[in-house]
Design an enzyme around this catalytic site. Structure first.
Site, PDB file in Angstrom:
ATOM      1  N   LYS A 152       0.982  -1.030  -0.105  1.00 19.25           N
ATOM      2  CA  LYS A 152       0.071  -0.004   0.054  1.00 19.25           C
ATOM      3  C   LYS A 152       1.020   1.414   0.112  1.00 19.25           C
ATOM      4  O   LYS A 152       1.935   1.180   0.452  1.00 19.25           O
ATOM      5  CB  LYS A 152      -0.864  -0.045   1.293  1.00 19.25           C
ATOM      6  CG  LYS A 152      -0.037  -0.168   2.621  1.00 19.25           C
ATOM      7  CD  LYS A 152      -1.176   0.120   3.672  1.00 19.25           C
ATOM      8  CE  LYS A 152      -1.226   1.571   3.939  1.00 19.25           C
ATOM      9  NZ  LYS A 152      -0.830   2.161   5.203  1.00 19.25           N
ATOM     10  N   ASP A 181      -2.576  -5.815   2.474  1.00 20.50           N
ATOM     11  CA  ASP A 181      -3.067  -5.378   3.472  1.00 20.50           C
ATOM     12  C   ASP A 181      -2.695  -6.231   4.725  1.00 20.50           C
ATOM     13  O   ASP A 181      -3.204  -7.245   5.264  1.00 20.50           O
ATOM     14  CB  ASP A 181      -4.757  -4.968   3.568  1.00 20.50           C
ATOM     15  CG  ASP A 181      -4.981  -4.187   4.375  1.00 20.50           C
ATOM     16  OD1 ASP A 181      -4.731  -4.205   5.649  1.00 20.50           O
ATOM     17  OD2 ASP A 181      -5.843  -3.160   4.133  1.00 20.50           O
ATOM     18  N   HIS A 182      -1.685  -5.772   5.487  1.00 18.27           N
ATOM     19  CA  HIS A 182      -1.168  -6.495   6.428  1.00 18.27           C
ATOM     20  C   HIS A 182      -2.039  -6.838   7.445  1.00 18.27           C
ATOM     21  O   HIS A 182      -1.854  -7.865   8.472  1.00 18.27           O
ATOM     22  CB  HIS A 182      -0.045  -6.033   6.949  1.00 18.27           C
ATOM     23  CG  HIS A 182       0.111  -5.052   7.861  1.00 18.27           C
ATOM     24  ND1 HIS A 182       0.028  -3.557   7.686  1.00 18.27           N
ATOM     25  CD2 HIS A 182       0.033  -4.903   9.422  1.00 18.27           C
ATOM     26  CE1 HIS A 182      -0.007  -2.906   8.823  1.00 18.27           C
ATOM     27  NE2 HIS A 182       0.041  -3.533   9.736  1.00 18.27           N
ATOM     28  N   ASP A 239      -3.894   6.470   4.823  1.00 13.67           N
ATOM     29  CA  ASP A 239      -2.922   5.396   5.767  1.00 13.67           C
ATOM     30  C   ASP A 239      -3.648   4.486   6.050  1.00 13.67           C
ATOM     31  O   ASP A 239      -3.308   3.390   6.322  1.00 13.67           O
ATOM     32  CB  ASP A 239      -2.350   6.396   6.700  1.00 13.67           C
ATOM     33  CG  ASP A 239      -1.033   5.607   7.247  1.00 13.67           C
ATOM     34  OD1 ASP A 239      -0.263   4.889   6.497  1.00 13.67           O
ATOM     35  OD2 ASP A 239      -0.938   5.693   8.708  1.00 13.67           O
ATOM     36  N   HIS A 244      -6.847  -0.552   6.006  1.00 15.94           N
ATOM     37  CA  HIS A 244      -7.037  -1.361   7.307  1.00 15.94           C
ATOM     38  C   HIS A 244      -8.506  -1.467   8.105  1.00 15.94           C
ATOM     39  O   HIS A 244      -8.869  -2.247   8.129  1.00 15.94           O
ATOM     40  CB  HIS A 244      -6.203  -0.892   8.290  1.00 15.94           C
ATOM     41  CG  HIS A 244      -4.772  -0.949   7.756  1.00 15.94           C
ATOM     42  ND1 HIS A 244      -4.111  -1.847   6.971  1.00 15.94           N
ATOM     43  CD2 HIS A 244      -3.584  -0.188   8.001  1.00 15.94           C
ATOM     44  CE1 HIS A 244      -2.776  -1.573   6.652  1.00 15.94           C
ATOM     45  NE2 HIS A 244      -2.361  -0.524   7.227  1.00 15.94           N
TER      46      HIS A 244
HETATM   47  C1  BG6 Z   1       0.678   0.939   8.418  1.00 19.71           C
HETATM   48  C2  BG6 Z   1       0.538   2.589   8.358  1.00 19.71           C
HETATM   49  O1  BG6 Z   1       0.082   0.434   7.134  1.00 19.71           O
HETATM   50  O2  BG6 Z   1       0.023   0.640   9.670  1.00 19.71           O
HETATM   51  C3  BG6 Z   1       1.044   3.162   9.833  1.00 19.71           C
HETATM   52  O3  BG6 Z   1       1.245   3.015   7.333  1.00 19.71           O
HETATM   53  C4  BG6 Z   1       0.537   2.603  11.031  1.00 19.71           C
HETATM   54  O4  BG6 Z   1       0.912   4.602   9.804  1.00 19.71           O
HETATM   55  C5  BG6 Z   1       0.668   0.887  10.667  1.00 19.71           C
HETATM   56  O5  BG6 Z   1       1.395   2.807  11.895  1.00 19.71           O
HETATM   57  C6  BG6 Z   1      -0.268   0.136  11.686  1.00 19.71           C
HETATM   58  O6  BG6 Z   1      -0.003  -1.237  11.830  1.00 19.71           O
HETATM   59  P1  BG6 Z   1       0.016  -2.192  13.209  1.00 19.71           P
HETATM   60  O7  BG6 Z   1       0.172  -3.589  12.611  1.00 19.71           O
HETATM   61  O8  BG6 Z   1       1.008  -1.732  13.927  1.00 19.71           O
HETATM   62  O9  BG6 Z   1      -1.356  -1.831  13.874  1.00 19.71           O
END
Ligand code: BG6
Length: 490
Positions: A152, A181-182, A239, A244
């Protein structure tokens, strides 16, 4: 295990590769999940030898908190799998070198020339790299499978996402494309589907007859972390919300799929995303709140405001917080609002989905009755809890809220990084946990009203900063959910 394959990482010396990707690959490999015939080609614009790349990777693995404890000698063996190529992503040479690496891998361990291309680069390079791979025939599957993972942000609005999709499809078939999308790789996000569709007791309640509203929160305590260049362009809507949070929403609200497979699940996600009532820009003030943090106190320490972060314009209007109300026009959810909120520099890191049920129809106890809540704690303290009312011990009939809590630690297992799950799935050709083109497109459509209202030519200047770091966001967010509902205190 996957078939013999080469993982080609574009942007292999970047931050994401260093902190998340390489540790995830190492963990999978060490656990024997990548098979014996596997190697990695790092590709970058920076000049480097295989040797230097090896040093870089070993250093990255040692310094990342996400790296599994290496078995004796494992780092050295892993190093033998690493190759590096460099060049200009706009030219042909670098892709022809990558092609030679695939030939070499085939000679070394036989089998077909399978390759997974991971684009861990700034978004402006997605299209040139995809085109370069296409020009040199590397997307062609006649000699082995070829897949591409795209990080992304996938576009910066509806129009650019469509252009990017069109450009990608000139080279790749949709079945070869894995948009990452992790959040979908998180165990607890997958557990949403397990709880909803693996039990008989929840699904009957999962509708407008029983649910009052749903809250989805992704609070972060972190600030900018030196990412001003990216974040100033993106802001919180691009973002976190467009991807997410929208994915969490889709999994919570979708209809049960007919099967647990990529198309059945993604069809249902798209269907519910299509049911979200579009937000025209003029309605945005009613249904959405934006915010930006000012200086404040977090965990007892003073922290600077967003505008004071290095690299940020002093008058920046980039939002770091958003809360929005979604109305879903389908049979299941008519009249049930979904409230989503996410922001940086909130008091703590917590991601949660809370299904808040209606009050019982008759309030016959003194002090009234509360709403039951089924809450999925995505992170940290991963688990699921059910809040309900119980008689408090004593002579009087007084009710108190109690919580039944399931915690993931009960399994006694360490939760894997989402990247390792997603990488392995892509190697195995399973796209279930990757958003499809139409999902990404629809998610952009949904947020486009917000972007237009806040960034378009008629946008009013926001009154920023409007929440101090270390607080739960702008006050207007309480009015958005209120007056008879309130955000959960997390
Ligand atoms: C990322 C964003 O995709 O996800 C970041 O670019 C954010 O800004 C992060 O901090 C949050 O991921 P996680 O897994 O720590 O909740």
């Amino acid at each position: 295990a996957p078939e013999p394959a080469t993982l080609v990482i574009f942007g292999a010396t970047g931050d994401l590769a260093k902190r998340k990707l390489l540790p995830a690959v190492f963990g999978l490999w060490q656990d024997g999940l990548l098979g014996s015939a596997f190697n990695i080609v790092g590709v970058g614009r920076q000049e480097m030898t295989d040797e230097q790349f090896g040093d870089f990777v070993i250093e990255a693995l040692k310094s990342s908190k996400e790296t599994d404890e290496p078995h004796p000698g494992a780092l050295e063996k892993f190093r033998d799998l690493l190759y590096y190529e460099f060049g200009d992503f706009g030219g042909d040479e670098v892709y022809s070198l990558v092609g030679q690496e695939l030939d070499r891998a085939e000679e070394a361990h036989g089998g077909r020339k399978n390759a997974l291309f991971y684009l861990s680069t700034p978004p402006s390079l997605f299209e040139p790299i995809s085109n370069g791979l296409g020009r040199l025939g590397l997307a062609d599957e006649s000699e082995g499978w070829r897949r591409i993972i795209i990080e992304k942000p996938f576009g910066r609005d509806l129009a650019s996402a469509r252009e990017l999709n069109a450009a990608i499809h000139r080279v790749w078939d949709e079945s070869q494309v894995y948009r990452i999308d992790h959040y979908l790789g998180k165990e607890t996000v997958q557990n949403l589907m397990a709880i909803r569709f693996g039990n008989a007791i929840f699904e009957p309640l999962w509708n407008r007859s029983f649910v009052d509203h749903v809250q989805i929160t992704a609070a972060e305590d972190l600030g900018l972390e030196g990412r001003a260049g990216y974040y100033e362009e993106a802001g919180v809507v691009r973002d976190m919300l467009q991807n997410h949070l929208m994915q969490l929403f889709a999994l919570t609200a979708m209809e049960p799929p007919a099967a647990f497979d990529a198309d059945a699940i993604r069809d249902e996600k798209v269907k519910v995303l299509r049911s979200v009532r579009p937000i025209p820009p003029q309605r945005v003030p009613e249904v959405a709140v934006r915010g930006q943090y000012g200086p404040g106190t977090l965990y007892g320490e003073e922290v600077p405001g967003y505008r004071e972060e290095p690299g940020v314009e002093p008058g920046s209007t980039t939002p770091t917080y958003v809360a929005v109300k979604f109305e879903v026009d389908n049979w299941r959810w008519q009249g049930v609002p979904f409230f989503l909120r996410t922001g940086k520099r909130l008091p703590k890191k917590v991601t949660e989905i809370a299904v808040v049920f209606k009050r019982p129809p008759l309030g016959m106890f003194p002090g009234g009755t509360e709403r039951n809540v089924l809450a999925f704690r995505i992170q940290p303290d991963e688990g699921v809890s059910l809040k309900f009312s119980s008689k408090s011990p004593g002579q009087e009939m007084v009710l108190r809220e109690v919580v039944m809590d399931f915690r993931y630690d009960a399994f006694g297992a360490q939760l894997e990084s989402p990247y390792s799950r997603l990488l392995l799935d892509a190697m195995l050709g399973d796209a279930t946990l990757f958003p499809r083109e139409d999902e990404v497109d629809r998610a952009w459509q949904i947020v486009s009203g917000l972007l237009e209202a806040w960034e378009g030519p008629d946008a009013a200047a926001p009154d920023f900063p409007n929440y101090p770091a270390g607080t739960w966001g702008p006050e207007a967010a309480d009015a958005l959910i209120g007056p008879d509902r309130r955000w959960r205190r997390l």
